[in-house]
Design a protein around this motif. Structure first.
Motif, PDB file in Angstrom:
ATOM      1  N   ASP A  26       0.821  -1.212   0.000  1.00 51.62           N
ATOM      2  CA  ASP A  26       0.000   0.000   0.000  1.00 51.62           C
ATOM      3  C   ASP A  26       0.854   1.261   0.000  1.00 51.62           C
ATOM      4  O   ASP A  26       0.623   2.186  -0.805  1.00 51.62           O
ATOM      5  CB  ASP A  26      -0.928   0.003   1.220  1.00 51.62           C
ATOM      6  N   PHE A  27       1.842   1.309   0.886  1.00 48.03           N
ATOM      7  CA  PHE A  27       2.697   2.498   0.951  1.00 48.03           C
ATOM      8  C   PHE A  27       3.598   2.608  -0.276  1.00 48.03           C
ATOM      9  O   PHE A  27       3.908   3.712  -0.726  1.00 48.03           O
ATOM     10  CB  PHE A  27       3.532   2.476   2.234  1.00 48.03           C
ATOM     11  N   SER A  31       3.371   5.795  -2.705  1.00 46.83           N
ATOM     12  CA  SER A  31       4.582   6.590  -2.964  1.00 46.83           C
ATOM     13  C   SER A  31       4.857   6.711  -4.456  1.00 46.83           C
ATOM     14  O   SER A  31       5.313   7.757  -4.933  1.00 46.83           O
ATOM     15  CB  SER A  31       5.777   5.967  -2.241  1.00 46.83           C
ATOM     16  N   LYS A  32       4.586   5.636  -5.221  1.00 47.76           N
ATOM     17  CA  LYS A  32       4.787   5.678  -6.667  1.00 47.76           C
ATOM     18  C   LYS A  32       3.871   6.705  -7.316  1.00 47.76           C
ATOM     19  O   LYS A  32       4.294   7.499  -8.166  1.00 47.76           O
ATOM     20  CB  LYS A  32       4.531   4.289  -7.267  1.00 47.76           C
ATOM     21  N   ILE A  43      -3.390   9.940  -2.221  1.00 49.03           N
ATOM     22  CA  ILE A  43      -4.152  10.311  -1.023  1.00 49.03           C
ATOM     23  C   ILE A  43      -5.337   9.364  -0.824  1.00 49.03           C
ATOM     24  O   ILE A  43      -5.645   8.956   0.296  1.00 49.03           O
ATOM     25  CB  ILE A  43      -4.634  11.772  -1.122  1.00 49.03           C
ATOM     26  N   LEU A  44      -6.001   8.992  -1.932  1.00 52.70           N
ATOM     27  CA  LEU A  44      -7.167   8.122  -1.855  1.00 52.70           C
ATOM     28  C   LEU A  44      -6.793   6.749  -1.288  1.00 52.70           C
ATOM     29  O   LEU A  44      -7.491   6.202  -0.425  1.00 52.70           O
ATOM     30  CB  LEU A  44      -7.796   7.964  -3.236  1.00 52.70           C
ATOM     31  N   ILE A  45      -5.683   6.193  -1.756  1.00 52.30           N
ATOM     32  CA  ILE A  45      -5.230   4.886  -1.266  1.00 52.30           C
ATOM     33  C   ILE A  45      -4.889   4.954   0.215  1.00 52.30           C
ATOM     34  O   ILE A  45      -5.246   4.065   0.997  1.00 52.30           O
ATOM     35  CB  ILE A  45      -4.011   4.410  -2.090  1.00 52.30           C
ATOM     36  N   LEU A  46      -4.210   6.033   0.622  1.00 48.45           N
ATOM     37  CA  LEU A  46      -3.858   6.187   2.037  1.00 48.45           C
ATOM     38  C   LEU A  46      -5.095   6.443   2.892  1.00 48.45           C
ATOM     39  O   LEU A  46      -5.139   6.020   4.061  1.00 48.45           O
ATOM     40  CB  LEU A  46      -2.850   7.328   2.199  1.00 48.45           C
TER      41      LEU A  46
END
Length: 380
Positions: A26-27, A31-32, A43-46
């Motif tokens: 996930d991170f 970051s990619k 931002i959505l994934i985090l």
């Protein structure tokens, strides 16, 4: 008799590894996207990760508080601190490994000994600890993993470009959904006295039924999102309202406090967007038929909209593949659903077991509280 085998212990260890790898992926993906300037996706994934973690920490701490009611409050303060830093799941894994190791490697079979026998008590502790973890993993699967799968598929269809980290994210999402569903179903069979064993064939039938129907639905939502993000959001909100309303009418009694019960119903409403669960141990033939009939109609409606509204898009090869996969997954998922409930569901080949007499005193009360949590949770 309750069993916790070496295989169960190694599956538990594998679950920890997958959980940690999933966090790393996930991170890495976030970051990619951030490095490529695609800040909204990052931002959505985090956000999915953060909301999922927050909800699971709240439930995990509430369960600790209920189970340890009347014990040393100092321990609960440390537990609260650990959950505050979003590490509560690791405490639960530690307890599961502790009891699981004793049950799988250090205890000998006790035949038909009662639950008050020390060996069976340890096995029950191990099974209960694993079941709590799998409950939380079900929450995570539909608050984080499934929405992330939707986002990744949407990005691939929108841009038509693929990268290794996107494939990694999709693969981990599919693995997370699959393992969480099957592991929870397995632990539920062990936890509830009136449920039979979950055989190997049943596991695969259940896995394919869930995975195929969920994937088909995610592809459908991704397609409608490409046409209009607003329509997609309205559709998802409407589906959540329907799921939440149905949950209210079921009068669930999973949590002790009203606030936690409404949070639970909110989460169940989100889960019902993507897949069917019976939140009461009742016959579900009518409900599940209506649920998947509705999903089928909506999916076909989305495909017809594409044919008449955007016929030029259909000619693109990757959209043709997506549409074929959507229909294929839906048809196969429904087939596995029918076969599973007709031939492989535990209630079709297992006789109901007689309820054991409850132990008098505090021990019996504690067991009733613990069992109640399982019996009032999500039933497949």
């Amino acid at each position: 008799m309750m069993k916790f085998t070496k295989q169960n212990f190694f599956v538990l260890v594998g679950g920890i590894i997958i959980y940690v790898v999933d966090i790393g992926v996930d991170f890495w993906v976030a970051s990619k996207y951030f490095c490529q300037g695609q800040y909204s996706w990052s931002i959505l994934i985090l956000c999915f990760r953060g909301i999922s973690s927050l909800v699971t920490q709240i439930f995990s701490y509430d369960w600790f508080k209920n189970d340890w009611e009347g014990t040393d409050t100092g321990k609960l303060k440390w537990i609260f601190l650990v959950h505050l830093f979003h590490c509560g799941i690791f405490i639960r894994y530690w307890f599961a490994l502790k009891y699981g190791c004793q049950a799988a490697f250090k205890l000998k079979s006790s035949g038909d000994a009662s639950e008050t026998d020390p060996s069976n008590f340890i096995k029950k502790q191990a099974i209960d600890a694993v079941t709590d973890i799998n409950m939380l993993r079900v929450f995570k699967a539909f608050l984080e993993t499934t929405p992330q799968l939707f986002v990744q598929i949407y990005i691939l269809m929108q841009h038509g470009k693929t990268n290794c980290y996107q494939y990694a994210a999709i693969f981990m999402s599919l693995c997370g959904i699959s393992f969480s569903m099957v592991d929870y179903q397995m632990s539920l069979q062990k936890s509830l006295p009136d449920k039979g064993e979950f055989h190997v064939t049943s596991k695969f039938m259940y896995l394919f039924y869930k995975l195929l129907t969920i994937t088909s639905w995610v592809l459908s939502i991704s397609l409608i999102t490409l046409l209009s993000v607003r329509i997609s959001v309205i559709l998802l909100i409407f589906l959540w309202i329907c799921g939440f309303t149905w949950t209210l009418k079921q009068c669930t009694t999973f949590c002790k406090s009203k606030k936690m019960e409404y949070l639970y119903r909110t989460v169940v409403g989100i889960i019902l967007i993507f897949t069917f669960f019976n939140i009461k141990d009742r016959r579900t033939k009518v409900c599940i038929s209506i649920y998947y009939a509705t999903h089928t109609v909506v999916t076909l409606g989305i495909l017809f909209v594409y044919m008449f509204w955007k016929p030029s898009i259909i000619k693109e090869i990757h959209f043709t593949i997506v549409i074929i996969l959507t229909i294929l997954h839906l048809v196969l998922g429904i087939i596995f659903l029918v076969v599973y409930y007709k031939h492989f569901h535990p209630t079709t080949y297992c006789r109901p077991q007689a309820c054991l007499d409850e132990v008098d005193g505090m021990t019996g009360q504690k067991d009733r509280v613990k069992t109640s949590r399982f019996q009032n949770f999500l039933m497949p």
